[in-house]
Design an enzyme around this catalytic site. Structure first.
Site, PDB file in Angstrom:
ATOM      1  N   HIS A 274       0.853  -1.318   0.126  1.00 40.60           N
ATOM      2  CA  HIS A 274       0.138  -0.194   0.189  1.00 40.60           C
ATOM      3  C   HIS A 274       0.936   1.255   0.087  1.00 40.60           C
ATOM      4  O   HIS A 274       1.834   1.384   0.443  1.00 40.60           O
ATOM      5  CB  HIS A 274      -0.801  -0.041   1.103  1.00 40.60           C
ATOM      6  CG  HIS A 274      -0.454   0.412   2.512  1.00 40.60           C
ATOM      7  ND1 HIS A 274      -0.464   1.869   2.887  1.00 40.60           N
ATOM      8  CD2 HIS A 274       0.228  -0.197   3.529  1.00 40.60           C
ATOM      9  CE1 HIS A 274       0.058   2.067   4.053  1.00 40.60           C
ATOM     10  NE2 HIS A 274       0.470   0.748   4.442  1.00 40.60           N
ATOM     11  N   CYS A 275       0.020   2.239  -0.306  1.00 41.37           N
ATOM     12  CA  CYS A 275       0.738   3.484  -0.177  1.00 41.37           C
ATOM     13  C   CYS A 275      -0.573   4.521   0.046  1.00 41.37           C
ATOM     14  O   CYS A 275      -1.223   4.325   0.843  1.00 41.37           O
ATOM     15  CB  CYS A 275       1.278   4.233  -1.655  1.00 41.37           C
ATOM     16  SG  CYS A 275       0.218   4.082  -2.939  1.00 41.37           S
ATOM     17  N   ARG A 276      -0.134   5.734  -0.428  1.00 36.81           N
ATOM     18  CA  ARG A 276      -1.282   7.076   0.100  1.00 36.81           C
ATOM     19  C   ARG A 276      -2.564   6.475  -0.767  1.00 36.81           C
ATOM     20  O   ARG A 276      -3.515   6.746   0.018  1.00 36.81           O
ATOM     21  CB  ARG A 276      -0.816   8.351  -0.267  1.00 36.81           C
ATOM     22  CG  ARG A 276      -1.600   9.415   0.304  1.00 36.81           C
ATOM     23  CD  ARG A 276      -0.865  10.641   0.288  1.00 36.81           C
ATOM     24  NE  ARG A 276      -1.742  11.797   0.727  1.00 36.81           N
ATOM     25  CZ  ARG A 276      -2.518  12.611   0.161  1.00 36.81           C
ATOM     26  NH1 ARG A 276      -2.736  12.393  -1.149  1.00 36.81           N
ATOM     27  NH2 ARG A 276      -3.244  13.359   0.887  1.00 36.81           N
TER      28      ARG A 276
ATOM     29  N   ILE B 211      -4.063   4.332   2.049  1.00 38.02           N
ATOM     30  CA  ILE B 211      -4.131   4.677   3.551  1.00 38.02           C
ATOM     31  C   ILE B 211      -5.228   5.524   3.380  1.00 38.02           C
ATOM     32  O   ILE B 211      -5.767   5.803   4.700  1.00 38.02           O
ATOM     33  CB  ILE B 211      -2.856   5.107   4.227  1.00 38.02           C
ATOM     34  CG1 ILE B 211      -3.177   4.975   5.739  1.00 38.02           C
ATOM     35  CG2 ILE B 211      -2.392   6.492   3.604  1.00 38.02           C
ATOM     36  CD1 ILE B 211      -1.626   5.217   6.380  1.00 38.02           C
TER      37      ILE B 211
END
Length: 104
Positions: free
Chosen positions: A61-63, A91
């Site tokens: 995952h990332c932003r 996120i």
């Protein structure tokens, strides 16, 4: 590319499932808010390939889902990974749907 929703991720966490969670954001973003995964910033993925498990489910995952998608495409194309899942919405979606206290 396989994807997983934030609700599905929360279920995995709550059930104590055996999976790997990798965050490809930058250290400052990780420090501000994280989901408890291992930090491997996107730019360092090529030299940290061995840190991505091939033996169990790996949620990346990332932003928002773009950088994690880039990491997954790189690993699938160049190293044959088939067990990687992109966290849909990253996120930001986790904050919206699961934990409003996060400040990503």
């Amino acid at each position: 590319m396989k994807e997983i929703s934030v609700t599905e991720l929360k279920e995995l966490i709550d059930k104590g499932e055996n999976f790997q969670l990798i965050d490809v954001r930058e250290p400052g973003e990780f420090q501000a808010a994280n989901l408890g995964g291992e930090l491997i910033p996107l730019a360092t993925v090529p030299k940290n390939v061995e840190k991505f498990s091939k033996d169990k489910m790996v949620v990346v995952h990332c932003r928002s889902g773009k950088r994690s998608g880039d990491a997954i495409r790189f690993l699938e194309t160049n190293f044959g990974y088939t067990n990687l899942y992109n966290l849909t919405g990253g996120i930001l979606a986790y904050k919206t749907e699961i934990d409003p206290s996060l400040n990503p």
